[in-house]
Design a protein around this motif. Sequence first.
Motif, PDB file in Angstrom:
ATOM      1  N   VAL A   1       2.321  11.097  -4.494  1.00  0.00           N
ATOM      2  CA  VAL A   1       2.581  10.071  -3.482  1.00  0.00           C
ATOM      3  C   VAL A   1       3.863   9.285  -3.792  1.00  0.00           C
ATOM      4  CG1 VAL A   1       0.163   9.839  -2.826  1.00  0.00           C
ATOM      5  CG2 VAL A   1       1.099   8.360  -4.625  1.00  0.00           C
TER       6      VAL A   1
ATOM      7  N   ASP B   1      -0.982  -1.422  -8.849  1.00  0.00           N
ATOM      8  CA  ASP B   1      -1.895  -0.640  -9.686  1.00  0.00           C
ATOM      9  C   ASP B   1      -1.168   0.221 -10.721  1.00  0.00           C
ATOM     10  OD1 ASP B   1      -3.949  -1.736  -8.199  1.00  0.00           O
ATOM     11  OD2 ASP B   1      -4.073  -0.026  -6.834  1.00  0.00           O
TER      12      ASP B   1
ATOM     13  N   LYS C   1      -2.368   9.591  -6.638  1.00  0.00           N
ATOM     14  CA  LYS C   1      -3.489   8.712  -6.281  1.00  0.00           C
ATOM     15  C   LYS C   1      -3.211   7.235  -6.535  1.00  0.00           C
ATOM     16  CE  LYS C   1      -6.892  12.330  -6.666  1.00  0.00           C
ATOM     17  NZ  LYS C   1      -8.084  12.837  -7.314  1.00  0.00           N
ATOM     18  N   LEU C   2      -1.966   6.830  -6.429  1.00  0.00           N
ATOM     19  CA  LEU C   2      -1.613   5.416  -6.504  1.00  0.00           C
ATOM     20  C   LEU C   2      -1.833   4.822  -5.119  1.00  0.00           C
ATOM     21  CD1 LEU C   2      -0.320   3.066  -8.143  1.00  0.00           C
ATOM     22  CD2 LEU C   2       1.896   3.854  -7.283  1.00  0.00           C
ATOM     23  N   ARG C   3      -2.723   3.848  -5.003  1.00  0.00           N
ATOM     24  CA  ARG C   3      -3.058   3.258  -3.701  1.00  0.00           C
ATOM     25  C   ARG C   3      -2.196   2.038  -3.382  1.00  0.00           C
ATOM     26  NH1 ARG C   3      -5.625   7.531  -2.060  1.00  0.00           N
ATOM     27  NH2 ARG C   3      -7.481   8.025  -3.230  1.00  0.00           N
ATOM     28  N   ASN C   4      -1.806   1.287  -4.424  1.00  0.00           N
ATOM     29  CA  ASN C   4      -1.020   0.078  -4.234  1.00  0.00           C
ATOM     30  C   ASN C   4      -0.042  -0.039  -5.398  1.00  0.00           C
ATOM     31  OD1 ASN C   4      -0.335  -2.896  -4.310  1.00  0.00           O
ATOM     32  ND2 ASN C   4      -1.647  -2.822  -2.499  1.00  0.00           N
TER      33      ASN C   4
ATOM     34  N   GLU D   1      -8.254   6.442 -11.260  1.00  0.00           N
ATOM     35  CA  GLU D   1      -7.909   7.558 -10.377  1.00  0.00           C
ATOM     36  C   GLU D   1      -6.460   7.991 -10.510  1.00  0.00           C
ATOM     37  OE1 GLU D   1      -8.741   6.611  -6.323  1.00  0.00           O
ATOM     38  OE2 GLU D   1     -10.872   7.059  -6.531  1.00  0.00           O
ATOM     39  N   ILE D   2      -5.603   7.099 -11.013  1.00  0.00           N
ATOM     40  CA  ILE D   2      -4.165   7.363 -11.037  1.00  0.00           C
ATOM     41  C   ILE D   2      -3.818   8.350 -12.143  1.00  0.00           C
ATOM     42  CG2 ILE D   2      -1.872   6.332 -11.284  1.00  0.00           C
ATOM     43  CD1 ILE D   2      -3.192   3.664 -10.400  1.00  0.00           C
TER      44      ILE D   2
ATOM     45  N   TYR E   1       9.133   5.813  -3.199  1.00  0.00           N
ATOM     46  CA  TYR E   1       8.114   6.281  -2.261  1.00  0.00           C
ATOM     47  C   TYR E   1       8.760   7.151  -1.190  1.00  0.00           C
ATOM     48  CZ  TYR E   1       5.316   2.542  -4.290  1.00  0.00           C
ATOM     49  OH  TYR E   1       4.650   1.739  -5.150  1.00  0.00           O
TER      50      TYR E   1
ATOM     51  N   ASN F   1       1.752   5.088   0.990  1.00  0.00           N
ATOM     52  CA  ASN F   1       1.482   6.159   1.941  1.00  0.00           C
ATOM     53  C   ASN F   1       0.940   7.363   1.162  1.00  0.00           C
ATOM     54  OD1 ASN F   1       1.657   8.396   3.624  1.00  0.00           O
ATOM     55  ND2 ASN F   1       3.570   7.753   4.571  1.00  0.00           N
ATOM     56  N   GLN F   2      -0.237   7.841   1.528  1.00  0.00           N
ATOM     57  CA  GLN F   2      -0.900   8.909   0.785  1.00  0.00           C
ATOM     58  C   GLN F   2      -0.503  10.312   1.245  1.00  0.00           C
ATOM     59  OE1 GLN F   2      -2.986   8.227  -2.025  1.00  0.00           O
ATOM     60  NE2 GLN F   2      -1.854   6.338  -1.646  1.00  0.00           N
TER      61      GLN F   2
ATOM     62  N   PRO G   1       0.851  -1.179   0.000  1.00  0.00           N
ATOM     63  CA  PRO G   1       0.000   0.000   0.000  1.00  0.00           C
ATOM     64  C   PRO G   1       0.898   1.244   0.000  1.00  0.00           C
ATOM     65  CG  PRO G   1      -0.653  -1.530   1.728  1.00  0.00           C
ATOM     66  CD  PRO G   1       0.656  -2.014   1.172  1.00  0.00           C
TER      67      PRO G   1
END
Length: 193
Positions: free
Chosen positions: A71, A134, A128-131, A161-162, A96, A32-33, A30
């Motif tokens: 992110v 993705d 907006k990368l959540r994982n 969303e990305i 990241y 970190n946002q 995951p």
Amino acid sequence: MSRIAPTLSLVLFMWLPAAFAEEVKPQDQPVNQEGYTAEEIYSVAENFFGGTTEGLAKVIERVFAEQGRPVAYIVGEEASGAIGVGLRYGRGDLTYNDGASMPVFWQGPSIGWDFGGNASKVMTLVYKLRNTQDLFQRYPGVEGSLYFVAGVGVNYQKSGEITLAPIRTGVGLRAGANVGYLHYTRKESWLPF
């Protein structure tokens, strides 16, 4: 001799699977946002591009104003060329804000009124990368670019969303506009599709 054969068989049995196993993929995680600040991205850009020009600073400022805090980011190199139909290939490292990183590759076709070729250093801001997993998909984009010996350009690529914002500084001679996509992958591929 009969003792050697079973021992040799056992060694081969243990070695062969490891020798032919696929490369271990980095663990998907995951993301970190919290994101990077503009100052952190300026610092990365300065180290990566070898200094920030006024043009590069304005591009980063514009992307932050339109998209907010990224992110993650990708820094790397790419080469592309076109005579109506174009191809682009690149490689870099996804990083990241916790310091974790992994290699990333991209390639893709384009079509449009687009002529010439260029080699670029690329810093892609990732939104907006959540994982991690993705990221690995196709991102359509429209690009208008004009490279004369050196220049700075940015365009947006979006899938779901990305959003990716590749910032390029490069050398070459390329003029035009095109429509295409970039396919981000874990492994290098010469197939642009």
